[in-house]
Design a protein around this motif. Structure first.
Motif, PDB file in Angstrom:
ATOM      1  N   ALA A   1       0.899  -1.243  -0.169  1.00  0.00           N
ATOM      2  CA  ALA A   1      -0.073   0.033  -0.004  1.00  0.00           C
ATOM      3  C   ALA A   1       0.781   1.120   0.008  1.00  0.00           C
ATOM      4  N   ARG A   2       1.783   1.346   0.744  1.00  0.00           N
ATOM      5  CA  ARG A   2       2.961   2.260   0.590  1.00  0.00           C
ATOM      6  C   ARG A   2       3.571   2.732  -0.481  1.00  0.00           C
ATOM      7  N   GLU A   3       3.743   1.667  -1.297  1.00  0.00           N
ATOM      8  CA  GLU A   3       4.513   1.933  -2.552  1.00  0.00           C
ATOM      9  C   GLU A   3       3.155   2.445  -3.587  1.00  0.00           C
ATOM     10  N   ALA A   4       1.992   1.866  -3.400  1.00  0.00           N
ATOM     11  CA  ALA A   4       0.968   2.236  -4.314  1.00  0.00           C
ATOM     12  C   ALA A   4       0.807   3.895  -4.091  1.00  0.00           C
ATOM     13  N   ALA A   5       0.549   4.383  -2.802  1.00  0.00           N
ATOM     14  CA  ALA A   5       0.146   5.516  -2.325  1.00  0.00           C
ATOM     15  C   ALA A   5       1.363   6.680  -2.878  1.00  0.00           C
ATOM     16  N   MET A   6       2.801   6.257  -2.659  1.00  0.00           N
ATOM     17  CA  MET A   6       3.835   6.910  -2.798  1.00  0.00           C
ATOM     18  C   MET A   6       3.892   7.282  -4.402  1.00  0.00           C
ATOM     19  N   SER A   7       3.359   6.094  -5.177  1.00  0.00           N
ATOM     20  CA  SER A   7       3.637   6.250  -6.764  1.00  0.00           C
ATOM     21  C   SER A   7       2.879   7.454  -7.278  1.00  0.00           C
ATOM     22  N   GLN A   8       1.884   7.725  -6.584  1.00  0.00           N
ATOM     23  CA  GLN A   8       0.947   8.930  -7.028  1.00  0.00           C
ATOM     24  C   GLN A   8       1.782  10.098  -7.198  1.00  0.00           C
ATOM     25  N   ASN A   9       2.720  10.327  -6.491  1.00  0.00           N
ATOM     26  CA  ASN A   9       3.666  11.662  -6.409  1.00  0.00           C
ATOM     27  C   ASN A   9       5.145  11.050  -7.242  1.00  0.00           C
ATOM     28  N   ASN A  10       5.162   9.970  -7.581  1.00  0.00           N
ATOM     29  CA  ASN A  10       6.405   9.473  -8.214  1.00  0.00           C
ATOM     30  C   ASN A  10       7.610   9.730  -7.158  1.00  0.00           C
TER      31      ASN A  10
END
Length: 601
Positions: A254-263
Motif C-alpha cells: 500500500a505504501r508503494e501504491a500511495a507514494m507512486s501517485q507523486n512518483n
C-alpha cells in the motif's frame, strides 16, 4: 468590544479583486454554460485519439482546455463563496461549480484509459509523428508509469463504481469524530463550566494551569476510549481497503501504491524514519527542558503544548507586517521582492475578517489567474507568520505559472509545503537577527522548536505507526484496538523518552487522528519541513548560486519529477543530508533557547 464588519463595510483596498478572473458575475454564469456545452463536445471525442499523432494532439488539447476552463470557474466561485459564506448567490455559484466538476470528470473519464490502452511503443510513435506533442512528452511519460497498474476498462469501471464503498470507513470516522461524539463539561482557567470540543481542547492544552490541561486531556480520551473498538474497526477497514487496492493494481505494498501517485520512491520514506529515529535524543532533551522550565515533578503528555514563554510584546498592523515581510524575504533577491510587492499592490489579498468569511488562511488561484491569498488578519506575530507562509505558496505558484506552459503549471503535493515553510524559516532568521529583546527571541525560538517537534517528530511517529499497521494487516494480523494501542503506546514512549510520563490514555491517540485515513500522506509534512529548513540555510549562506537553485525550484512546476526538482534546488531527499542539516539547526536553536529561557525564569 470589537465588532466584526459586514462584507460590504470592508474597505475595498483590503479585499481581493476578482474582476481579473471574470469581469462580473454575469460573465461567470456565461462561462458555466460554455463549459457544460464544451463537456458534451469532449465526451464525443471518445475513441478518436489513437488514429494519428494529429488526433492525439487534438483530443489532448480539447481535454486540457476543458479542464482549464473548469479550473477558472471553480476558483472564481470558491473565492466568492469564501469571502462571505452567508451570501446565497455565491453559495449557489460554489454548488454549481462543484456539480460541474463531476460533469467534466464524467465527460473525460475515458481519456487516460484510452491513452494507457496503447502500448508504450504505440504511444511514442504517435508522439513522434506530431511535432506539437513534443512539449507534452513528460506528461505522457508520467501517465505511462501507471500502465502496469491500470486494469482493463471493465475492471476500472467496477473499481470506480465501488469508490463510495471504499470511502465508507473514512466517512464513518468523520461522522463519529465531528458529529456524534459528545464530550463532557470541564472547567476553563477561570473556573467556568464549558462543554469540551475539539477546538476548545487545543486551547485548554495550552493553559498555564496544570489542572486545566489534565482535566481536558482525561475528559477527551474518556470519550474516545468508549468507542475504541469502533474506531479500530473503521481504521482496520480503511487499511484493508488500501492493501486491497494496492494488490489488485499490482503494487508491492500500500505504501508503494500511495507514494507512486507523486512518483516518490520508498527510500525517501525509509530515510526519513531511520534518520528521525537516530535523533530522538534531541527530542528527549527538549522534553526534559520543558519539564525543567515548567517546574513540575512529573511531566505528562498533556504538558507538551503549554507555552514556555509569555506572549512577546510584538504586534503588527497589516501595513507594518507588509514592510517586515519584504525585509525578511529580501534575501531571495529583488525579483522575488518585486513580485511580493505586486501582490500587495494589486489587491491579490483579502485581508480582514468579516461576517461569514471562511476562517483560517490559504493561497489560491489557478494557471490563468493571479495567486490570491485569504487572511483573517489580527495584529499579531502569528498573523505575520501566516502572511509570509501563504506568500511562499503564492510566489511558488507565480513563478511556476510564469515559467511553465499550462501542462506543467502546477506542482506536486509532495513539494507544495516546502516553499511556504522556507519563507517561515527566513522570517525566523530575520527576527533572530533583528530582535534583541530576550523575551521576543525566546518566543521565536520556542515557536520554531515546537513546530519542529509537531511536524518532523510527530508526523514521522504517525508515519511509523501507519506503515506498521498496513504491513501487519497485509500479513494477516487482526488490527484490534488492543493490538494497535499496545504498539502505539510503546512507539510514543520511545519518541518522547523517559522525561515524560506515558499516560495510559496516549496509547489510544490513534483513535482520534484523521490523517491515518489519508493513505500515507503524513510523511510529507516531515520531509517538507526538513527540506525547507535546509533550503533556508542554503539561501541564507549568501551564495547566489544556491539562491538561484531555489528560485529554479519555484519555477519548475511539474516539468520534472518531484525528486528531480528538489535535487536541482540542492536537496536530495533520498539521502539523509537534508535531514541532518535540519536536526543541526534544531540542536543549535534548542541550545540558545535553553540559555535564554532559563535566564528569563
Amino acid at each position: 468590544m470589537r465588532q466584526i464588519p459586514e462584507r460590504s463595510a470592508v474597505p475595498t483596498a483590503l479585499t481581493w479583486d476578482l474582476t481579473t478572473i471574470y469581469a462580473d458575475d454575469a460573465a461567470f454564469t456565461q462561462a458555466l454554460a460554455k463549459i457544460k456545452q464544451q463537456a458534451q463536445t469532449v465526451a464525443k471525442l471518445k475513441g478518436q485519439l489513437a488514429t494519428s499523432g494529429a488526433d492525439l494532439y487534438r483530443v489532448t488539447m480539447a481535454v486540457m482546455d476543458l479542464n482549464r476552463q473548469l479550473e477558472r470557474a471553480y476558483v472564481y466561485a470558491s473565492l466568492k463563496n469564501d469571502q462571505d459564506t452567508g451570501n446565497a448567490t455565491y453559495q449557489d455559484f460554489a454548488d454549481q461549480a462543484s456539480g460541474l466538476v463531476a460533469t467534466v470528470a464524467t465527460a473525460t473519464a475515458w481519456y487516460e484509459p484510452e491513452v494507457l490502452a496503447l502500448s508504450a511503443e504505440q504511444l511514442q510513435a504517435l508522439i513522434d509523428a506530431e511535432p506539437r506533442l513534443a512539449d507534452y512528452q513528460h506528461v505522457f511519460d508520467v501517465l505511462g508509469q501507471q500502465r502496469p497498474h491500470t486494469l482493463s476498462i471493465p475492471e476500472e469501471r467496477l473499481l470506480a463504481g465501488a469508490s463510495d464503498i471504499f470511502d465508507a470507513s473514512e466517512k464513518t470516522f468523520g461522522v463519529l469524530d465531528n458529529a456524534d461524539l459528545q464530550f463532557p463539561v470541564v472547567q476553563d482557567e477561570n473556573g467556568n463550566d464549558v462543554r469540551l470540543s475539539q477546538g476548545l481542547y487545543g486551547i485548554l492544552l495550552e493553559s498555564t494551569t496544570p489542572k486545566v490541561r489534565e482535566q481536558a486531556f482525561k475528559a477527551l480520551y474518556s470519550v474516545y476510549q468508549q468507542f475504541r473498538h469502533t474506531f479500530a474497526s473503521t481504521l482496520a477497514s480503511e487499511v484493508k481497503t488500501h492493501n486491497f487496492e494496492a494488490q489488485v493494481r499490482h503494487y508491492g505494498s500500500a505504501r508503494e501504491a500511495a507514494m507512486s501517485q507523486n512518483n516518490v520512491p520508498a527510500v525517501v520514506y525509509d530515510t526519513l524514519v531511520k534518520t528521525v529515529d537516530q535523533h530522538l535524543d534531541l527530542l528527549h532533551q527538549y522534553v526534559a527542558l520543558r519539564k525543567k522550565l515548567l517546574g513540575v515533578s512529573e511531566l505528562h503528555m498533556y504538558d507538551l503544548y503549554t507555552p514556555l514563554t509569555g506572549e512577546p510584546s510584538l504586534s503588527y498592523t497589516y501595513d507594518q507586517a507588509k514592510e517586515e515581510a519584504l525585509k525578511a524575504l529580501a534575501v531571495l533577491g529583488p525579483d522575488y521582492v518585486a513580485n511580493v510587492q505586486q501582490m500587495f499592490d494589486q489587491r491579490s489579498i483579502d485581508v480582514v475578517e468579516n461576517k461569514g468569511k471562511r476562517s483560517g488562511a490559504y493561497s489560491g488561484g489557478m494557471y490563468d489567474t493571479k495567486p490570491y491569498i485569504l487572511l483573517n488578519w489580527q495584529d499579531s506575530l502569528e498573523s505575520l507568520y501566516t502572511l509570509v507562509h501563504e506568500m511562499g505558496h503564492s510566489m511558488h505558484s507565480h513563478y511556476t505559472r510564469t515559467n511553465q506552459p499550462y501542462q506543467y503549471g502546477d506542482y506536486s503535493i509532495f513539494v507544495a509545503e516546502i516553499a511556504s515553510t522556507t519563507n517561515e524559516n527566513l522570517l525566523t532568521d530575520y527576527l533572530l537577527k533583528t530582535q534583541t529583546d530576550p523575551q521576543v527571541r525566546a518566543y521565536v525560538l520556542n515557536q520554531y522548536l515546537d513546530g519542529f517537534k509537531g511536524t518532523i517528530y510527530r508526523q514521522t511517529q504517525f508515519a511509523e505507526f501507519e506503515d506498521y499497521i498496513h504491513r501487519q494487516a497485509a500479513a494477516g494480523k487482526s488490527l484490534t484496538a488492543d493490538f494497535m494501542s499496545d504498539f502505539y503506546g510503546k512507539l510514543n514512549a520511545r519518541y518522547y523518552g523517559d522525561a515524560v510520563i506515558s499516560d495510559p490514555q496516549i496509547a489510544d491517540e490513534w483513535t482520534r487522528i484523521p490523517h491515518f485515513y489519508y493513505n500515507y500522506y503524513v510523511y510529507q509534512y516531515a520531509t517538507g519541513f526538513a527540506a525547507a529548513t535546509t533550503l533556508s540555510q542554503r539561501i541564507l549562506s549568501g551564495d547566489d548560486a544556491k539562491r538561484t537553485a531555489y528560485l529554479n525550484y519555484l519555477k519548475a512546476g511539474s516539468s520534472a519529477l518531484p525528486l528531480d526538482v528538489m535535487r536541482q534546488a540542492g536537496v536530495d531527499m533520498t539521502q539523509p543530508d537534508y535531514l541532518e542539516t535540519a536536526f543541526q539547526t534544531f540542536a543549535d536553536r534548542l541550545k540558545e533557547f535553553s540559555q535564554l529561557a532559563q535566564n528569563l525564569k
